[in-house]
Every structure is written in structure tokens, then in C-alpha cells.
Design a protein around this motif. Structure first.
Motif, PDB file in Angstrom:
ATOM      1  N   LEU A  33       2.422   5.101  11.220  1.00  0.00           N
ATOM      2  CA  LEU A  33       1.765   6.347  10.829  1.00  0.00           C
ATOM      3  C   LEU A  33       2.112   7.433  11.829  1.00  0.00           C
ATOM      4  N   ARG A  86      -8.988  -2.631   9.912  1.00  0.00           N
ATOM      5  CA  ARG A  86      -7.840  -1.852  10.387  1.00  0.00           C
ATOM      6  C   ARG A  86      -8.039  -1.452  11.846  1.00  0.00           C
ATOM      7  N   GLU A  91      -0.570   1.067  12.402  1.00  0.00           N
ATOM      8  CA  GLU A  91      -1.838   0.625  11.814  1.00  0.00           C
ATOM      9  C   GLU A  91      -1.711  -0.839  11.426  1.00  0.00           C
ATOM     10  N   ARG A 132      -0.712  -6.897   8.108  1.00  0.00           N
ATOM     11  CA  ARG A 132       0.156  -5.871   7.532  1.00  0.00           C
ATOM     12  C   ARG A 132       0.225  -4.712   8.511  1.00  0.00           C
ATOM     13  N   ARG A 148       4.920  -7.158   6.815  1.00  0.00           N
ATOM     14  CA  ARG A 148       3.956  -8.250   6.896  1.00  0.00           C
ATOM     15  C   ARG A 148       4.410  -9.304   7.897  1.00  0.00           C
ATOM     16  N   ARG A 202      -3.570   6.133   0.431  1.00  0.00           N
ATOM     17  CA  ARG A 202      -4.241   4.989   1.039  1.00  0.00           C
ATOM     18  C   ARG A 202      -5.382   4.493   0.151  1.00  0.00           C
ATOM     19  N   LEU A 230      11.577   1.367  10.780  1.00  0.00           N
ATOM     20  CA  LEU A 230      10.255   1.706  10.266  1.00  0.00           C
ATOM     21  C   LEU A 230      10.196   3.182   9.906  1.00  0.00           C
ATOM     22  N   SER A 235       7.545   6.217   8.084  1.00  0.00           N
ATOM     23  CA  SER A 235       6.123   6.467   7.910  1.00  0.00           C
ATOM     24  C   SER A 235       5.662   5.926   6.562  1.00  0.00           C
ATOM     25  N   GLY A 236       4.635   5.072   6.596  1.00  0.00           N
ATOM     26  CA  GLY A 236       4.115   4.492   5.370  1.00  0.00           C
ATOM     27  C   GLY A 236       4.718   3.154   4.993  1.00  0.00           C
ATOM     28  N   THR A 237       5.845   2.754   5.614  1.00  0.00           N
ATOM     29  CA  THR A 237       6.453   1.465   5.297  1.00  0.00           C
ATOM     30  C   THR A 237       5.560   0.331   5.785  1.00  0.00           C
ATOM     31  N   GLU A 238       5.305  -0.629   4.909  1.00  0.00           N
ATOM     32  CA  GLU A 238       4.427  -1.757   5.252  1.00  0.00           C
ATOM     33  C   GLU A 238       5.260  -2.998   5.558  1.00  0.00           C
ATOM     34  N   THR A 296       1.784  -0.911   9.490  1.00  0.00           N
ATOM     35  CA  THR A 296       2.272   0.323   8.876  1.00  0.00           C
ATOM     36  C   THR A 296       2.436   1.385   9.944  1.00  0.00           C
TER      37      THR A 296
END
Length: 538
Positions: free
Chosen positions: A94, A13, A5, A90, A85, A129, A78, A80-83, A92
Motif C-alpha cells: 500500500l 489486518r 498490509e 495475505r 499469499r 477494499r 510488488l 500497489s494493491g497486488t496481493e 498487500t
């Protein structure tokens, strides 16, 4: 199937399905993940699947790096959910199971939860979220109360925090959701002992009805969920009389997880707001320093017969020290060096008022005693709590080669005439400005002779605060002055500052503001870097 994402700077998004084992990320349109921004390199990074099935993001030696939690990283696995930049984007990771299509979340009219259904994980991710979209800390508490109300359907729900001065003693219920016409305040007041305790588990108890004539068949059930941040318990969620009593354990644990996530996001937003306020304050301090620099003399070339230079180093953003040069006549130049008690913004503001008073008095040729009396009034009016300012005011008659000088409680200058040290007349050394007692202001007279002369003035931050037994004291400063009297004012000034800096090597920061002012006759000057070795004191 996993997705990436991507959120741009406007909050838009899009999702990219990770179909291949290696994908390029960059500004070049041919990249698999195209990020059109000037701060993104043509080939900025790559995402590659490891033999174990994990996705690894690698920085391809980009100019502006890849960031995780505002720290540059070269490679990261990576989850799941790690952001991550990249420039203003950004990214992420999923999993397909975490993506909720519109309309899948139960509505307000749904029945209360009796257990954890198959979609509980998806709903938790949706709630997370929602929390991450919150712009302010209060929004997090409102969303949390809304979610509790949706799931448990209680008679009342309240979210409180122990934020601000006083900590837990200043508890505040930020969000209260209860039937129209009720405030919930009487019940919340009864929670004082419970919220101020250190209980880290969910508390539950029954509460008898207040109207004893019409008791209900079942005493109302109350629950208190602790909300934790980085430093411990930061608040609670209070639930009164959920629709299902007792509340099923699975639902209770789910609600506890929501509180944990909300507590962390709330803590992060509080920290972000604090950092934003700190950045604003730092910006204001930088602007204040620029204003202060503008108050110093714009040039040292006030007369061809005088060679002058000065340096001011603040211990914080702004300085409580001050120096000045004022042309007071065709053959006369006045100079000032001053030091306000303390340092930082209060001392800098006070010194700005002192500068205005001194400059006006000297420019208008007022008697010094009258000028100093005015300074006393300015300082005592601005800072009545026994704050004072020390300083030296001098005036050099370049034609007659005479010095008039007053030291108001300040460190005496090092004065050389013809290479020999000269002491200040004792009568011109008197009290600081701003102290409320009578003391005569007498001006000292010093002849500068027919040869070279040199004056070295400094504030106490120059000779205090260095390494023990190795700081630059007044005797060593005077010895340095004598040994380097042939140097230009700039070289001598920088040399003293260099000597002072060498004594701060262990501490790495200034304990007090430092100011050095050098004036000398404009004779032959040798410009070379001053020696960094202090001569021995004889």
C-alpha cells in the motif's frame, strides 16, 4: 512511504512500514515481518527495494512457496494493491496515499458530488477494499448500489445481472434502491431493449413524466452503466434522476470505474462459488467411488483351488462396470462381470442395484432365469429409457471341474482348457438385461478337463477407444491369453490392462470404464511381469 498490509486467516489486518531496503519474511521471531504459522518457513522470503525504487519479493526456496493468484512464484515485483499469499497470510503493498483513516469517507448526509475532489482516489481504494471483503456475489451488488446512492443521490438506483441459464435473456434486477412505497418495476420493464443490447458505453436519456397533468419542469434523467466481466457485459447499473442533472462528466467517469471494479470482483466471486460447488461435487464423487470400491469383493482368496484376480478402472470418478466373486457352495464359486450402458454416476447407481439383485439371487441359490427376470424389472424400473446392462454370470464346480455360464449380450470370454481355446455353447449367449422382449435364458455347460484351465473376461472399454488400428481387439486379447496362460491370474490381468494402456498413450484418458476378470486353476504359477509385446494373431 509504502506499507505492507498483512491479513491473517481470521481477517485481522496489520501494517508494516517498509523503512529499510531489505526485509526478511518468515516464522523466525527475528524476521522483520514475523508470520507465526507452521506452514511458513523460518526464512520464507525477502522483500528488497530495487535501484529503480520498486519493491521485489523473492521466495527463499521455501517449502510451501509464495503464491500470486494461486500460482507459485519465485520472484515478483510488488505493485500497489497486488496481493501475495504465504501460507494463510495475505500480503498487500500500500502507498501512504491509499490509506484512509476512519471518518475520512463522506457520510450519507454529504452533498452529491459536483466534481472529483482531492480525495477521490483514496475513496476509490476504500471502495475496492470493501468489495474485496465481500463474501458473496450479491454483497458486491449491494455495495455498488450503496455507493451510487451516496455519490449521485438519485431518485432510484438498480443493479441487474444476466446471470444463470439463458444468459442475457434471463435478466434480473438483483438490487433496487428506491423511495419507500415504490417498487421501480414499471420503469425497469421499459429497460428491456437497452440492457439486452451490446452497448458498452454509458447510456443517458430523458424520460417524460407519466402523469401528464402535473409535468415537472425538467424531464427525469436516466443513465445506464454497463458492468463488464471477463466474458463481456454481465450486468448494468441503472440510475434515475440523480440530484444533479446532467451528471458532471468527471463524476460519471468515476462511477464507471466503480462499476468496472465491481464487475470484476462479482465475476471472481461467481467463479469462486462455482469452484466451491465443483469441489463439493468432486468430494462427493470421491466418496461415491470409495463406497463403490467397498462393493467389490474384499478378497480373491475364496477357495484354495481357484486363482482369481480383477481390476476395475473408471473413465470418470465412478464406474459403470462391476465384477464379483461369490462362494455358492463347498465346491462352487460364482463369478460376475457386467457393464451398464453409459458411464459415470447414473451407470454406477444402476450397477449397484444390479449387484444387489445378482448377489442375493446367487447366494440364495435361486434359478438363474428367475434372477435375470428380476434384473430386467430392476433396470426397467430404474432407467426406463431403453437402458440395458450386459454381463457374464458363471459358476465353477471345483470338484467336478465343470463350468456353468450365461452371456447376457456381453463380449464372450476367452476360455482355455488344457491350453486350448474353447468356444461358449451358442445357446447360452443371449440378450442384455433390461430389454423388454421375451428371450429364453439357457445355461451353457463346459467341461474344464483334468488339467489347467483359464478364463479371461473383460468389458468393452478394454478393446475399444485406443489408437486407431492399434487397439486391443478380441482376437489379440485371446492371442495374448493363449501365449501367457501359464501366468497367475494377477499377472495375466495386469498384463491385459498394460496392453490396453499402451494403446491409450496418445489420448491420455479412458474413453470408457475398463474391467478385467481372470480365473484359473490353482496349479503351478510363474510370477513374472507379462510381456508388453502382443503376439501376432495367427
Amino acid at each position: 512511504m509504502e506499507y505492507l498490509e498483512i491479513t491473517d486467516m481470521q481477517g485481522r489486518r496489520r501494517r508494516v512500514e517498509l523503512k529499510r531496503n531489505r526485509l526478511l519474511v518468515g516464522r523466525e521471531p527475528t524476521c522483520d515481518i514475523y508470520l507465526p504459522h507452521p506452514n511458513v518457513s523460518r526464512r520464507h522470503a525477502q522483500i528488497q527495494r530495487s535501484p529503480q525504487g520498486a519493491w521485489i519479493l523473492q521466495d527463499l526456496n521455501s517449502l510451501n512457496h509464495v503464491y500470486v493468484e494461486d500460482r507459485p512464484v519465485q520472484q515478483i515485483v510488488l505493485e500497489s494493491g497486488t496481493e501475495v499469499r504465504i501460507a494463510e497470510y495475505r500480503l498487500t503493498l500500500l502507498e501512504a496515499s491509499t490509506i484512509i483513516e476512519p471518518g475520512k469517507v463522506p457520510t450519507e448526509d454529504a452533498e452529491p458530488w459536483t466534481n472529483l475532489g482531492p480525495g477521490w482516489l483514496e475513496q476509490m481504494h476504500a471502495f475496492q477494499r470493501e468489495l474485496l471483503r465481500a463474501e458473496h456475489a450479491r454483497n458486491v451488488l449491494e455495495k455498488l448500489a450503496h455507493e451510487f446512492n451516496r455519490i449521485a443521490q438519485p431518485h432510484a438506483v438498480a443493479v441487474g445481472t444476466a446471470n444463470g441459464p439463458g444468459g442475457r435473456e434471463r435478466y434480473h434486477w438483483d438490487v433496487i434502491v428506491c423511495p419507500e412505497g415504490e417498487t421501480g418495476e414499471p420503469l425497469l420493464e421499459e429497460l428491456g431493449a437497452r440492457v439486452l443490447g451490446e452497448e458498452s458505453d454509458v447510456q443517458s436519456w430523458t424520460r417524460q413524466a407519466q402523469n401528464r397533468d402535473t409535468p415537472g419542469p425538467v424531464p427525469p434523467l436516466c443513465l445506464l452503466f454497463p458492468m463488464k466481466g471477463r466474458g463481456g457485459i454481465i450486468g448494468h447499473v441503472f440510475v434515475q434522476r440523480p440530484r444533479l442533472a446532467p451528471l458532471p462528466q468527471e463524476v460519471q467517469r468515476y462511477l464507471s470505474l466503480l462499476v468496472i471494479h465491481a464487475g470484476l470482483v462479482w465475476d471472481n466471486l461467481q467463479l469462486a462459488e462455482l469452484r466451491s460447488a465443483q469441489k463439493q461435487f468432486e468430494q462427493e464423487l470421491r466418496q461415491a467411488r470409495q463406497i463403490q470400491i467397498g462393493l467389490f469383493p474384499p478378497t480373491f482368496d475364496v477357495d484354495g483351488r481357484l486363482n482369481a484376480f480383477a481390476v476395475n478402472l473408471p473413465s470418470v470418478r465412478v464406474s459403470g462396470d462391476y465384477y464379483d466373486l461369490v462362494k455358492t457352495g463347498p465346491n462352487a464359486v460364482a463369478f460376475v462381470i457386467a457393464d451398464a450402458m453409459g458411464h459415470g454416476m447414473p451407470a454406477a447407481i444402476l450397477m449397484a442395484a444390479v449387484r444387489a439383485g445378482l448377489r442375493m439371487g446367487l447366494s440364495l441359490g435361486q434359478p438363474w432365469a428367475k434372477v435375470f427376470k428380476g434384473l430386467d424389472e430392476i433396470i426397467m424400473q430404474a432407467r426406463p429409457e431403453s437402458v440395458f446392462v450386459t454381463g457374464i454370470v458363471g459358476q465353477i464346480d471345483l470338484e467336478k471341474r465343470e463350468l456353468q455360464i450365461v452371456s447376457a449380450g456381453h463380449l464372450p470370454p476367452s476360455l482355455l482348457v488344457g491350453g486350448r481355446p474353447v468356444s461358449l455353447p451358442p445357446e447360452c449367449q443371449t440378450r442384455p438385461w433390461g430389454l423388454d422382449f421375451d428371450s429364453p435364458w439357457e445355461v451353457g455347460q463346459v467341461s474344464l478337463g483334468g488339467g489347467d484351465w483359464s478364463i479371461l473376461c473383460y468389458t468393452d472399454g478394454v478393446i475399444e477407444g485406443g489408437r486407431p488400428n492399434d487397439s486391443l481387439n478380441a482376437q489379440r486379447a485371446a492371442a495374448y491369453h493363449r501365449s501367457n496362460a501359464h501366468l497367475s491370474a494377477e499377472d495375466l490381468c495386469q498384463g491385459i490392462i498394460g496392453e490396453t494402456a499402451s494403446t491409450y498413450a496418445a489420448t491420455g484418458s479412458l474413453a470408457d470404464d475398463q474391467t478385467v476378470l481372470v480365473l484359473r486353476s490353482a496349479g503351478a504359477r510363474v510370477r513374472r511381469p507379462p510381456t508388453l509385446q502382443l503376439p501376432p494373431v495367427t
